[in-house]
Scaffold this motif. Structure first.
Motif, PDB file in Angstrom:
ATOM      1  N   ASN A  73      42.875  52.009  26.032  1.00 39.45           N
ATOM      2  CA  ASN A  73      42.003  51.426  27.053  1.00 39.45           C
ATOM      3  C   ASN A  73      40.591  51.211  26.527  1.00 39.45           C
ATOM      4  O   ASN A  73      39.802  50.507  27.155  1.00 39.45           O
ATOM      5  N   PHE A  77      39.096  43.827  24.200  1.00 38.08           N
ATOM      6  CA  PHE A  77      40.247  42.937  24.316  1.00 38.08           C
ATOM      7  C   PHE A  77      39.868  41.470  24.175  1.00 38.08           C
ATOM      8  O   PHE A  77      40.708  40.646  23.798  1.00 38.08           O
ATOM      9  N   ASP A  78      38.626  41.138  24.455  1.00 39.96           N
ATOM     10  CA  ASP A  78      38.195  39.753  24.232  1.00 39.96           C
ATOM     11  C   ASP A  78      38.298  39.411  22.747  1.00 39.96           C
ATOM     12  O   ASP A  78      38.766  38.322  22.378  1.00 39.96           O
ATOM     13  N   ASP A  81      42.108  39.411  21.695  1.00 40.36           N
ATOM     14  CA  ASP A  81      42.829  38.248  22.225  1.00 40.36           C
ATOM     15  C   ASP A  81      42.434  36.952  21.529  1.00 40.36           C
ATOM     16  O   ASP A  81      43.143  35.944  21.630  1.00 40.36           O
ATOM     17  N   ARG A 105      51.507  44.229  22.744  1.00 37.24           N
ATOM     18  CA  ARG A 105      52.210  44.825  23.872  1.00 37.24           C
ATOM     19  C   ARG A 105      53.585  44.203  24.104  1.00 37.24           C
ATOM     20  O   ARG A 105      53.751  42.988  24.047  1.00 37.24           O
ATOM     21  N   GLY A 121      47.883  49.940  26.196  1.00 35.78           N
ATOM     22  CA  GLY A 121      47.209  49.832  27.484  1.00 35.78           C
ATOM     23  C   GLY A 121      47.173  51.144  28.242  1.00 35.78           C
ATOM     24  O   GLY A 121      48.035  52.002  28.076  1.00 35.78           O
ATOM     25  N   TRP A 137      36.973  46.600  29.579  1.00 35.16           N
ATOM     26  CA  TRP A 137      37.594  45.295  29.769  1.00 35.16           C
ATOM     27  C   TRP A 137      38.785  45.432  30.707  1.00 35.16           C
ATOM     28  O   TRP A 137      39.631  46.334  30.527  1.00 35.16           O
ATOM     29  N   GLN A 139      41.407  43.840  30.815  1.00 30.87           N
ATOM     30  CA  GLN A 139      42.687  43.662  30.112  1.00 30.87           C
ATOM     31  C   GLN A 139      43.274  44.966  29.597  1.00 30.87           C
ATOM     32  O   GLN A 139      44.350  44.985  29.002  1.00 30.87           O
ATOM     33  N   GLU A 140      42.565  46.096  29.828  1.00 31.13           N
ATOM     34  CA  GLU A 140      43.133  47.388  29.441  1.00 31.13           C
ATOM     35  C   GLU A 140      44.473  47.636  30.149  1.00 31.13           C
ATOM     36  O   GLU A 140      45.347  48.320  29.631  1.00 31.13           O
ATOM     37  N   PRO A 142      47.986  46.261  31.260  1.00 33.22           N
ATOM     38  CA  PRO A 142      48.867  45.148  30.887  1.00 33.22           C
ATOM     39  C   PRO A 142      49.081  44.175  32.045  1.00 33.22           C
ATOM     40  O   PRO A 142      49.278  44.588  33.198  1.00 33.22           O
ATOM     41  N   SER A 143      49.020  42.904  31.714  1.00 34.07           N
ATOM     42  CA  SER A 143      49.212  41.863  32.719  1.00 34.07           C
ATOM     43  C   SER A 143      50.682  41.765  33.107  1.00 34.07           C
ATOM     44  O   SER A 143      51.571  42.326  32.440  1.00 34.07           O
ATOM     45  N   GLN A 146      52.570  40.330  30.246  1.00 34.86           N
ATOM     46  CA  GLN A 146      52.842  41.302  29.189  1.00 34.86           C
ATOM     47  C   GLN A 146      53.951  42.271  29.589  1.00 34.86           C
ATOM     48  O   GLN A 146      54.783  42.658  28.766  1.00 34.86           O
TER      49      GLN A 146
END
Length: 244
Positions: A73, A77-78, A81, A105, A121, A137, A139-140, A142-143, A146
């Motif tokens: 975490n 992530f920017d 990515d 991931r 994550g 961020w 994005q820590e 997971p989407s 993902q």
């Protein structure tokens, strides 16, 4: 001779990386690029895109072994990515240096004949005291995409993996580690995977402990463990790496 595989916990940029220096990990001097040291999240060397990042990545690149990590975490992530993914050993990675790779991931990797399912994550419990886009961020976590990627990888593998590498633990394992820790979307997602997956051993970081929970779950932080490869995964042995 097959290469060697080592597992350790969070390095947090410069804070906890010393465990990998030559004095504390002299075995590292005997390794080569076909040997892997895997960090279970909070790598932290991709943070501000500054000279410290450059120094750290070059430090890892200069080590004899290849460094792999799942994200935690506490990563930028920017920056991660923005790196174009590439295929490596059957899964997708971000290449930070030729010998420094982010295991993305939901990916499954074949490393020295063993399958590794990777899902980085975790949720920061201190994000209220951090600054979004600078020290924290979103994005820590997971989407959905993902998480779908992870489930698709597991389906293709027939819900079997030799080893699992994550940052946080599944909810049930986390409860056994400390019943006062809160569950969240990430730990619950991993719990769903844990209940379905046929696997040999699960490694995770995040909790700043070196501790084995039950027979199949190991929290790593300062320790460096070696997966001593047998004739097949059932004959593998997990043991402390030679260190001072």
């Amino acid at each position: 001779m097959a290469g060697r595989i080592f597992i350790t916990g969070d390095t947090h940029a410069t804070v906890d990386m010393r465990k990998l220096n030559s004095k504390l990990f002299p075995l590292g001097k005997t390794l080569d690029a076909d040997d892997y040291v895997i960090i279970c999240g909070d790598f932290g060397a991709v943070w501000a895109n500054d000279n410290t990042d450059k120094y750290l990545l070059n430090w890892y690149q200069a080590k004899p072994w290849t460094t792999l990590f799942v994200d935690g975490n506490h990563e930028n992530f920017d920056l991660l990515d923005a790196i174009a993914p590439r295929n490596w050993h059957g899964g997708m990675v971000h290449e930070l240096r030729p010998k420094v790779l982010h295991l993305m991931r939901g990916q499954m990797f074949d490393i020295h004949g063993r399958s590794f399912f990777c899902m980085g994550g975790a949720t920061s419990i201190d994000k209220a005291f951090r600054t979004e886009g600078k020290s924290w961020w979103p994005q820590e976590v997971p989407s959905l995409d993902q998480r779908d990627t992870a489930l698709a990888s597991l389906e293709r593998a027939g819900w079997r993996a030799d080893y699992v590498l994550t940052h946080c633990a599944p909810s049930g394992v986390q409860y056994r580690l400390n019943p006062y820790f809160s569950f969240d979307v990430v730990t619950d997602f991993l719990q769903g995977i844990e209940e379905r997956l046929d696997y040999r051993h699960w490694f995770f970081g995040h909790y700043h402990e070196d501790r084995t929970v039950g027979e199949r779950w190991t929290c790593v932080y300062y320790d460096i463990l070696e997966i001593e490869l047998g004739d097949d995964a059932s004959a593998d042995r997990i043991a402390p790496a030679g260190r001072r």
